[in-house]
Scaffold this motif. Structure first.
Motif, mmCIF file in Angstrom:
data_model
loop_
_atom_site.group_PDB
_atom_site.id
_atom_site.type_symbol
_atom_site.label_atom_id
_atom_site.label_comp_id
_atom_site.label_asym_id
_atom_site.label_seq_id
_atom_site.Cartn_x
_atom_site.Cartn_y
_atom_site.Cartn_z
ATOM 1 N N ASN A 149 1.149 -1.305 0.138
ATOM 2 C CA ASN A 149 0.115 -0.030 -0.252
ATOM 3 C C ASN A 149 0.893 1.455 -0.329
ATOM 4 O OD1 ASN A 149 -2.944 -1.229 0.757
ATOM 5 N ND2 ASN A 149 -1.071 -2.731 1.748
ATOM 6 N N PRO A 150 1.872 1.743 -1.111
ATOM 7 C CA PRO A 150 2.846 2.625 -0.985
ATOM 8 C C PRO A 150 1.765 3.964 -1.256
ATOM 9 C CG PRO A 150 2.055 1.966 -3.705
ATOM 10 C CD PRO A 150 1.720 0.514 -2.430
ATOM 11 N N ASN A 151 2.465 4.835 -0.014
ATOM 12 C CA ASN A 151 2.041 6.781 -0.641
ATOM 13 C C ASN A 151 0.251 6.617 0.072
ATOM 14 O OD1 ASN A 151 4.757 7.081 -2.328
ATOM 15 N ND2 ASN A 151 2.872 7.033 -4.271
ATOM 16 N N GLN A 152 0.522 5.330 2.094
ATOM 17 C CA GLN A 152 -0.400 5.664 2.394
ATOM 18 C C GLN A 152 -0.248 6.525 3.743
ATOM 19 O OE1 GLN A 152 -3.996 5.061 1.084
ATOM 20 N NE2 GLN A 152 -3.356 4.508 -1.177
ATOM 21 N N LEU A 153 -0.750 7.516 3.386
ATOM 22 C CA LEU A 153 -0.645 8.077 5.464
ATOM 23 C C LEU A 153 -0.519 7.346 6.441
ATOM 24 C CD1 LEU A 153 -1.415 11.939 4.426
ATOM 25 C CD2 LEU A 153 1.001 10.471 5.299
ATOM 26 N N GLN A 154 -1.655 6.441 5.836
ATOM 27 C CA GLN A 154 -2.214 5.355 7.409
ATOM 28 C C GLN A 154 -0.906 4.214 7.487
ATOM 29 O OE1 GLN A 154 -6.015 3.783 5.378
ATOM 30 N NE2 GLN A 154 -7.041 4.466 6.735
ATOM 31 N N VAL A 155 -0.037 3.800 6.340
ATOM 32 C CA VAL A 155 0.349 3.127 7.111
ATOM 33 C C VAL A 155 2.607 4.273 7.367
ATOM 34 C CG1 VAL A 155 2.091 1.080 5.868
ATOM 35 C CG2 VAL A 155 -0.181 1.274 5.492
#
Length: 441
Positions: A149-155
């Motif tokens: 899940n690239p470029n996901q602030l949640q991660v």
């Protein structure tokens, strides 16, 4: 609305019929076959007729519109499934709050049967694993989740928090930059970078992040955490990179006037360094001369002497020392600087005269005075070995040694914006000229 009206009408009708039936207690005989008959109450017959009508109506709907029944059954099953899912979610989050990890794992595995877990759920589950798995496995789990899940602030944000917590500074810097690329000025990313540069002792970048945080979030919890340390970090940055005063916005400091007054010596030294970098020695000397008269800080006097040498021993800068000798800011150290300059120029007789005057004026004589007196006597004796060691004494001695007293912990030492013992940012006070073993040879 029409259906509700008919239901209400039927309900009223049944109530009326039931009332009269209960009063009269009517029975209706039903002949089945031969002489055999059954006596039934009228209300049973009416209720049976109603139920038969409902059944026939449902059969009719099933025959002519079967999809309606199927849709109702699906909606009913979906509602039950959703209810069970919400129960499992509640159990999952309740386990997270209470840190009941077996309950968390059980609820998470059950949630997989309903649907694929959302990204937020996966992240939350992985965060709980910090209490069960090693740092290496936890970081590996976040890395895999980030790759999927690239470029996901949640991660990225929880991944960044874990990296900072375990002090993986290289990874923390990369993740913080990724977060800032997606959300500029994100406070958690800025704070993470601050911690990275603080560990690296990169004071300039550390101060830049602190200023950014204090400017954007002035009354926040993070600002309260930064403010006590920011002053010391700023002074360290000023020593390493004096150029920061050229681009510094003083608005972020609540009382910038008081701040400038408190750290005037550090600011003047930084300004003088900038002037010297562009060969503006006269401006540097003028600033140091002017502020030494205000503060009496020997650090400025030491810097003024260095500017004199770096400028090629300009006569105009030497005039500043002569003015100081005749000014209220005069001290034993001004005279000693003049003696040291004269020694570099080979004017030994003038030095001897100056030293004799110093001995008459001051009761406490620092080590440099004795060193200069020793060196002046060397040319007369022509002793090369004595001259060699004498020159070493002069070159390694500093005007700043044993001349300052910290207001906070009372340590005596050389001038520094930050006390080397207690870490205080209080300005140093010039030690009084009175007998002290640390000032004597």
């Amino acid at each position: 609305m029409r259906r509700i009206f008919w239901i209400l009408l039927l309900l009223i009708l049944f109530i009326v019929l039931g009332y009269y039936i209960s009063i009269n207690n009517h029975n209706v005989p039903l002949r089945l076959f031969g002489q055999y008959s059954v006596h039934l109450s009228l209300w049973i017959i009416v209720a049976s007729a109603f139920l038969t009508g409902v059944v026939l109506s449902e059969l009719r709907n099933l025959l002519f519109n079967p999809s309606s029944l199927i849709q109702r059954m699906k909606r009913s099953n979906a509602a039950k499934r959703e209810k069970r899912k919400q129960q499992r979610l509640q159990e999952f989050y309740d386990g997270c709050v209470r840190k009941r990890l077996p309950d968390v794992e059980k609820a998470y595995s059950q949630l997989k049967f309903f649907e694929a877990p959302s990204l937020a759920l996966k992240t939350q589950f992985l965060k709980q694993q910090k209490y069960q798995i090693s740092t290496e496995r936890l970081l590996e789990g976040f890395s895999q989740l980030n790759q999927k899940n690239p470029n996901q602030l949640q991660v990225l944000i929880p991944y960044l928090k874990v990296a900072v917590e375990v002090k993986q500074w290289g990874l923390s810097e990369k993740l913080a930059q990724d977060v800032l690329g997606l959300s500029p000025h994100h406070p958690e990313a800025l704070e993470a970078l601050r911690n990275v540069y603080l560990d690296q002792k990169n004071w300039k970048l550390c101060v830049e992040k602190e200023i950014n945080l204090l400017s954007r979030y002035p009354n926040s919890l993070i600002a309260e955490k930064i403010i006590p340390e920011h002053e010391a970090h700023f002074l360290e940055a000023l020593k390493q990179h004096p150029s920061i005063i050229e681009t510094l916005n003083w608005k972020y400091i609540p009382n910038s006037k008081l701040f400038k007054e408190k750290h005037l010596v550090a600011l003047v030294l930084a300004e003088a360094k900038l002037y010297c970098r562009t060969s503006q020695f006269d401006k540097a000397a003028k600033s140091l001369f002017k502020n030494y008269g205000k503060t009496g800080a020997i650090a400025l006097l030491d810097a003024l002497e260095q500017v004199f040498y770096d400028s090629g021993e300009q006569a105009k800068i030497l005039d500043y020392f002569r003015k100081l000798q005749n000014s209220p800011a005069k001290s034993i150290f001004v005279d000693l600087v003049m003696c040291r300059i004269l020694y570099q120029q080979g004017k030994y007789k003038e030095i001897e005269q100056e030293l004799n005057n110093i001995e008459k004026q001051y009761s406490v004589l620092p080590r440099l005075y004795h060193a200069l007196h020793y060196l002046v006597s060397i040319p007369l004796k022509n002793t090369d070995s004595l001259l060699k060691w004498g020159e070493k004494i002069v070159s390694t001695d500093s005007l700043l040694k044993h001349n300052y007293l910290c207001r906070n912990c009372s340590i005596i030492g050389e001038w520094n914006p930050i006390c080397p013992q207690c870490g205080s940012t209080y300005s140093y006070t010039i030690e009084k000229s009175e007998p002290n073993t640390k000032l004597l040879t």
